[in-house]
Design a protein around this motif. Structure first.
Motif, short mmCIF file in Angstrom:
data_model
loop_
_atom_site.label_atom_id
_atom_site.label_comp_id
_atom_site.label_asym_id
_atom_site.label_seq_id
_atom_site.Cartn_x
_atom_site.Cartn_y
_atom_site.Cartn_z
N ARG A 191 -4.91 7.36 10.96
CA ARG A 191 -3.82 6.49 11.42
C ARG A 191 -3.28 6.87 12.79
O ARG A 191 -2.81 6.01 13.54
N ARG A 192 -3.33 8.15 13.16
CA ARG A 192 -2.78 8.58 14.44
C ARG A 192 -3.58 8.07 15.64
O ARG A 192 -3.11 8.16 16.77
N ARG A 193 -4.75 7.55 15.39
CA ARG A 193 -5.50 6.91 16.47
C ARG A 193 -4.77 5.67 16.99
O ARG A 193 -4.97 5.25 18.13
N TYR A 194 -3.93 5.10 16.12
CA TYR A 194 -3.27 3.85 16.46
C TYR A 194 -1.80 4.03 16.82
O TYR A 194 -1.16 3.08 17.28
N GLY A 195 -1.26 5.21 16.62
CA GLY A 195 0.14 5.45 16.95
C GLY A 195 0.65 6.70 16.26
O GLY A 195 0.13 7.11 15.22
N GLU A 196 1.65 7.31 16.85
CA GLU A 196 2.18 8.56 16.32
C GLU A 196 3.07 8.36 15.09
O GLU A 196 3.21 9.24 14.27
N VAL A 197 3.70 7.18 15.00
CA VAL A 197 4.64 6.93 13.91
C VAL A 197 4.05 5.90 12.94
O VAL A 197 3.73 4.77 13.34
N THR A 198 3.89 6.28 11.69
CA THR A 198 3.38 5.38 10.66
C THR A 198 4.54 4.68 9.97
O THR A 198 5.53 5.32 9.62
N PRO A 199 4.45 3.37 9.75
CA PRO A 199 5.50 2.67 9.00
C PRO A 199 5.69 3.26 7.60
O PRO A 199 4.76 3.86 7.04
N ARG A 200 6.86 3.11 7.03
CA ARG A 200 7.08 3.43 5.62
C ARG A 200 6.14 2.57 4.77
O ARG A 200 5.96 1.39 5.07
N ILE A 201 5.56 3.17 3.76
CA ILE A 201 4.59 2.47 2.93
C ILE A 201 5.08 2.40 1.48
O ILE A 201 5.50 3.41 0.91
N TYR A 202 5.00 1.21 0.89
CA TYR A 202 5.31 0.98 -0.52
C TYR A 202 4.06 0.40 -1.17
O TYR A 202 3.44 -0.53 -0.64
N GLN A 203 3.71 0.94 -2.35
CA GLN A 203 2.55 0.45 -3.08
C GLN A 203 2.90 0.36 -4.56
O GLN A 203 3.54 1.25 -5.12
N CYS A 204 2.51 -0.73 -5.20
CA CYS A 204 2.71 -0.86 -6.64
C CYS A 204 1.53 -1.58 -7.26
O CYS A 204 0.81 -2.34 -6.60
N CYS A 205 1.32 -1.33 -8.56
CA CYS A 205 0.26 -2.00 -9.29
C CYS A 205 0.54 -1.90 -10.78
O CYS A 205 1.04 -0.86 -11.26
N GLY A 206 0.24 -2.96 -11.52
CA GLY A 206 0.40 -2.95 -12.97
C GLY A 206 -0.70 -2.14 -13.64
O GLY A 206 -1.85 -2.13 -13.17
N THR A 207 -0.38 -1.46 -14.71
CA THR A 207 -1.36 -0.61 -15.39
C THR A 207 -2.44 -1.42 -16.12
O THR A 207 -3.48 -0.86 -16.48
N GLU A 208 -2.21 -2.72 -16.35
CA GLU A 208 -3.23 -3.57 -16.95
C GLU A 208 -4.03 -4.36 -15.91
O GLU A 208 -4.88 -5.18 -16.26
N ASP A 209 -3.78 -4.11 -14.65
CA ASP A 209 -4.46 -4.82 -13.56
C ASP A 209 -5.88 -4.29 -13.38
O ASP A 209 -6.13 -3.09 -13.48
N PHE A 210 -6.84 -5.19 -13.11
CA PHE A 210 -8.22 -4.75 -12.89
C PHE A 210 -8.36 -3.93 -11.61
O PHE A 210 -9.38 -3.25 -11.41
N LEU A 211 -7.33 -3.93 -10.75
CA LEU A 211 -7.33 -3.12 -9.53
C LEU A 211 -6.55 -1.81 -9.70
O LEU A 211 -6.34 -1.09 -8.72
N TYR A 212 -6.14 -1.52 -10.91
CA TYR A 212 -5.27 -0.36 -11.13
C TYR A 212 -5.93 0.95 -10.70
O TYR A 212 -5.29 1.79 -10.03
N GLN A 213 -7.17 1.18 -11.07
CA GLN A 213 -7.81 2.47 -10.79
C GLN A 213 -7.92 2.73 -9.30
O GLN A 213 -7.67 3.86 -8.84
N GLU A 214 -8.29 1.73 -8.51
CA GLU A 214 -8.39 1.96 -7.07
C GLU A 214 -7.01 2.10 -6.43
O GLU A 214 -6.85 2.82 -5.44
N ASN A 215 -6.00 1.44 -7.00
CA ASN A 215 -4.63 1.64 -6.52
C ASN A 215 -4.16 3.05 -6.82
O ASN A 215 -3.51 3.69 -5.98
N LYS A 216 -4.48 3.54 -8.00
CA LYS A 216 -4.11 4.90 -8.37
C LYS A 216 -4.78 5.91 -7.43
O LYS A 216 -4.15 6.87 -6.96
#
Length: 258
Positions: A191-216
């Motif tokens: 990420r530092r290739r694009y800037g010194e300060v990274t935005p605050r990041i929020y991530q959420c996912c439901g435990t029954e979601d088919f994308l849960y494992q990659e989110n975890k």
């Protein structure tokens, strides 16, 4: 809130597309709607749609207009088809459009703040991927970014039933080429290739979601980095009942440190 739908054509990128925009509006006549307006330009959330949807979906499936009105927040919702927020190998240059042309166009039409601290990006599924990619690659544009049930492993898309065989080569070429700058794990580490300060990041996912494992897996990787990162999980699937609830949490989180 005042609602506008804009259809426009980019002569530079040869893109004809649409966006929905919500603008805070002072009113005493909208029953049950709390409003909060500002004399200066409005803080703005760029809210991105998922693979099967378009720029209208957030207003049709959630009460985002009501939620944003209470915060005095403008919301810009662009349409990018099924592009994964990329300059498609065989198609339109949606990445260039969204990250370069869209903010300028939106600010020319509406009183939106140009300040980094007043700009945010969020999205669901494909849009969650797009939001984090945008934040990592253009960190000077946003102070915070949020992914709801996002696609974290874009390289594994080609083998999923959720992506029709036709889409993958149109987006990534044939044979498909996943560039490092399209990979969220690579972007996180570099990420530092694009800037010194990274935005605050929020991530959420439901435990029954088919994308849960990659989110975890992505959340665990984020926790190893010196960034301001919030992760939430709980019961929920890849559906609008979950996203309508979580977008409220995202909006509260956006202003939690303002």
């Amino acid at each position: 809130m005042a609602f506008m739908q804009c259809d426009f054509f980019s002569e530079v990128l040869q893109i004809s597309t649409s966006m929905n925009v919500l603008i805070p509006q002072q009113t005493k006549c909208q029953i049950g709607l709390k409003t909060n307006t500002r004399s200066e330009k409005h803080p703005t959330l760029y809210l991105l749609h998922g693979l099967s949807d378009d720029h209208t979906i957030w207003m049709r499936r959630t009460s985002v207009e009501r939620y944003a009105s209470e915060l005095g927040l403008a919301v810009v919702m662009p349409n990018v088809d099924r592009s994964f927020y990329r300059d498609m190998a065989y198609g339109k240059k949606y990445w260039t459009f969204v990250t370069e042309e869209l903010p300028q166009l939106a600010r020319s039409f509406f009183p939106l703040s140009e300040k980094r601290e007043d700009n945010f990006v969020a999205g669901l599924s494909m849009g969650g991927y797009g939001a984090l990619k945008w934040a990592f690659r253009k960190p000077h544009q946003f102070s915070a970014a949020a992914s709801l049930s996002g696609v974290m492993d874009v390289e594994g898309l080609g083998g999923r039933r959720e992506v029709q065989l036709l889409d993958y080569p149109l987006i990534f070429g044939m044979p498909p080429v996943i560039r490092p700058e399209d990979d969220l794990f690579w972007l996180l580490e570099n990420r530092r290739r694009y800037g010194e300060v990274t935005p605050r990041i929020y991530q959420c996912c439901g435990t029954e979601d088919f994308l849960y494992q990659e989110n975890k897996r992505f959340s665990e990787r984020c926790k190893q980095e010196p960034i301001c990162f919030t992760y939430e999980e709980g019961k929920g699937s890849h559906d609008w009942a979950y996203w309508d609830q979580k977008i409220q949490d995202v909006l509260k989180w956006l202003f939690s440190e303002k």
